[in-house]
Design an enzyme around this catalytic site. Structure first.
Site: not given
Ligand code: ADP
Ligand code: MG
Length: 341
Positions: A290, A38, A286
């Site tokens: 995931d 991730d 993390d």
């Molecule tokens: P990662 O796999 O990188 O951990 P996430 O699945 O948690 O990413 O989130 C993917 C994308 O969704 C983020 O990069 C962001 O663009 C958007 N996103 C998710 N939650 C939020 C939030 N609370 N505020 C702003 N953007 C968000």
């Molecule tokens: Mg992550």
């Protein structure tokens, strides 16, 4: 492996803050050929911070912009949400001379300020204007309704309630909010630096963006090349956008990237690697996001003692957030089995 070898193996692991859930997991780890990481919080420090912002309409009030974004993000646990909140709070602190008059709720407690950054977000939320009917949209952002405090020329006649969306392109597309050329250009430039842009839309138009950077873990590059030297293939799967993902992967020498993946999609990505490569796949992650992928992988490795759900879904739990422990964990399982066969 004999029970003794397994005991020795898990014992050494435990001393390194690595918990292994059973001999099975230990054995599966010896067969891993592909390691999927991730991005956020795993390859990066997971401490995103806003480095800059931009308000697009020239007449849109900056403080109102911050309040709108904060009202929505206050309802989210996402690390990006916490970054936006900390930033909004520090901007408001320096720009508002009459903050206490302007804001509902109790006065900003200055003594409380120092410990926010360490904890990853502002604990004192008295300054936040409350949104209502909020909805968190995993992998996209948040949406809610907010009562504007001042007339907003940009949204037309003063409404009693405005729709506020904070999130990525996918969220805007889903809600039918267009992305102007100016906004697209801003995003392209910042994403080209490996940053993530969070857009803020008010009443169906994008009024601003936050540029957020999350530095790589210092050991990430070394670990990726060590894995490659062990004959393993490294992949990165992220919910973040393609442009940012490619930049970050390139910095680490990771060639196999999947971006804009929703949480369920991470498990699909692991499954398809298992099928196409007919090989053991380890997933390192993390977050809550995931967990399905950790379960799907032959070896799920949760890193950083953060999220309970990830810890539960994993076969290996790395208590520290040091990626070197991934090497230690894989190495240890090989040693445990070599002792026997
Ligand atoms: P990662 O796999 O990188 O951990 P996430 O699945 O948690 O990413 O989130 C993917 C994308 O969704 C983020 O990069 C962001 O663009 C958007 N996103 C998710 N939650 C939020 C939030 N609370 N505020 C702003 N953007 C968000
Ligand atoms: Mg992550």
């Amino acid at each position: 492996a004999t029970p003794t070898a397994v005991m020795v193996g898990t014992g050494v692991a435990a001393k390194n803050g690595i918990l292994i859930k059973g001999a099975d997991a230990l054995e599966r780890a010896t067969k891993v050929k592909i390691v999927v990481f991730d991005k956020t919080g795993t390859l990066t420090k997971g401490k995103p911070a806003v480095t800059e912002h931009k308000v697009f309409p020239p007449d849109f009030d900056f403080e109102e912009f911050l309040h709108m974004a904060a009202a929505a993000e206050a309802l989210s646990e996402h690390p990006l949400a916490r970054a936006v909140l900390s930033y909004a709070r520090s901007c408001l602190r320096v720009t508002s001379s009459n903050l206490n008059l302007a804001l509902p709720g109790k006065a900003l407690d200055r003594e409380d300020d120092e410990d926010d950054d360490e904890a990853g977000g502002p604990k004192n939320t008295a300054w936040i204007r409350r949104g209502h009917d909020a909805e968190g949209l995993p992998g996209r952002g948040v949406k809610c309704w907010v009562v504007p405090a001042i007339p907003l020329a940009a949204v037309g006649p003063q409404p009693s309630n405005v729709r506020v969306l904070v999130g990525n392109r996918a969220l805007m597309a889903e809600e039918g909010v267009p992305i102007s050329r100016e906004v697209a250009e801003y995003m392209r430039e910042k994403e080209g630096e490996g940053a993530t842009c969070v857009l803020v839309a008010v009443a169906q138009s994008v009024v601003g963006a936050f540029t957020i950077k999350d530095p790589l873990k210092p050991e990430a590059m070394g670990v990726v090349s060590a894995l490659r030297n062990m004959g393993l293939q490294c992949h990165m799967v992220t919910g973040d956008n393609w442009r940012t993902a490619r930049i970050v992967a390139a910095q680490l020498g990771i060639i196999n990237v999947q971006a804009e993946v929703l949480p369920a999609g991470k498990a699909d990505a692991v499954r398809s690697l298992q099928q196409t490569h007919k090989a053991g796949v380890a997933m390192v992650g993390d977050g809550v996001n995931d967990s399905p992928a950790l379960v799907q992988a032959d070896v799920g490795i949760a890193i950083g003692s953060g999220t309970d759900i990830a810890v539960e879904a994993a076969d290996y739990v790395l208590m520290r957030s040091d990626l070197e422990d991934v090497l230690t964990a894989l190495d240890l399982s090989k040693k445990t089995f070599r002792r026997i066969f």
